[in-house]
Design a protein around this motif. Sequence first.
Motif, PDB file in Angstrom:
ATOM      1  N   TYR A   1     -28.745   8.357 -26.948  1.00 52.94           N
ATOM      2  CA  TYR A   1     -28.346   6.224 -26.453  1.00 52.94           C
ATOM      3  C   TYR A   1     -29.150   6.098 -28.103  1.00 52.94           C
ATOM      4  CZ  TYR A   1     -28.453   6.889 -21.877  1.00 52.94           C
ATOM      5  OH  TYR A   1     -28.048   6.901 -20.525  1.00 52.94           O
TER       6      TYR A   1
ATOM      7  N   ARG B   1     -31.596   3.416 -15.986  1.00 55.44           N
ATOM      8  CA  ARG B   1     -30.999   4.091 -17.315  1.00 55.44           C
ATOM      9  C   ARG B   1     -31.829   5.195 -17.142  1.00 55.44           C
ATOM     10  NH1 ARG B   1     -29.146   1.505 -22.327  1.00 55.44           N
ATOM     11  NH2 ARG B   1     -26.846   1.678 -21.413  1.00 55.44           N
TER      12      ARG B   1
ATOM     13  N   ASP C   1     -26.684   7.158 -16.877  1.00 56.49           N
ATOM     14  CA  ASP C   1     -26.494   5.845 -16.422  1.00 56.49           C
ATOM     15  C   ASP C   1     -26.529   6.180 -15.110  1.00 56.49           C
ATOM     16  OD1 ASP C   1     -27.212   4.385 -18.514  1.00 56.49           O
ATOM     17  OD2 ASP C   1     -24.903   5.045 -19.798  1.00 56.49           O
TER      18      ASP C   1
END
Length: 290
Positions: A85, A103, A113
């Motif tokens: 991420y 998340r 996710d």
Amino acid sequence: MPELPEVQALAERIAELSEGRTIARVEVLSVQVLKTFDPPVTALHGLPVSSVTRHGKFLDLLAGDGPHLVLHLARAGWIRHRAAYPPPKPGGARPGRGPLALRIVLDDGSGFDVTEQGTTKRLAAYVVTDPQLVPGVARLGADPLGPAFTEQRLAELTAGQRHRLKTLLTDQTVLAGIGNAYSDEILHEARLSPYALASALTPEQLTALYGAIRQTLGTAVARAHESAVTDLKAEKRAAMAVHGRAGERCPRCGDTVRSVNFADSSLQYCPTCQTGGRTLADRRLSRLLK
């Protein structure tokens, strides 16, 4: 909708991918998704992922010795792993209108996710000290793959029940984790009408139903265990004998698979295998046509 086999597979994959990892942060990206406020989501931050388990269709991620992050994916929810991420934005993530609901970011930069497609938002997340504090978990009935679920237990659950078998199998307070798709498959495997009354089953039919529950779900769990998460939905659809196959041929007898449509769902069945060749009328409180 993800049912017991898919949720079990997701729990196993999340556990594998988060082994030895710590939760860096949990971002709430949908205003509807979080159903609790105490403990706060931040109580999960900095804690190791101790376990990921399943209660019916609920996922339970235990952080440290607590709290738990409990997720219910509802009809259109799913979980996808991400290898990395970007760094968090100043001020934190803000809820939006897209499919991304939640998340979970781990300390190595990877994470998950939690998404929900469509405009009807039913996916739910709970941060609790005990999963039994989640109303849906507290009401769950027997786990159909658990050691306590025997044929005798099924006999006790069906005794005196004036519900149709389709309704009984999908009632989460009776059996935890079976939904619309696998109930169709179980009843087809057992050669039972979805409209048969649970209380009217003969001993032979009860044995057939119990065997079909264990075999159908057990096979699906084994298949899901061998599939990549990205393939779970497609593998589930491909393995269905009658569910989602209205108008196609029954793989057992060759008759045409029929459907009964309701306001927000449908069921599929084979007349030859399940209803003595009779067709079920296509309305909610139908009786068998004579």
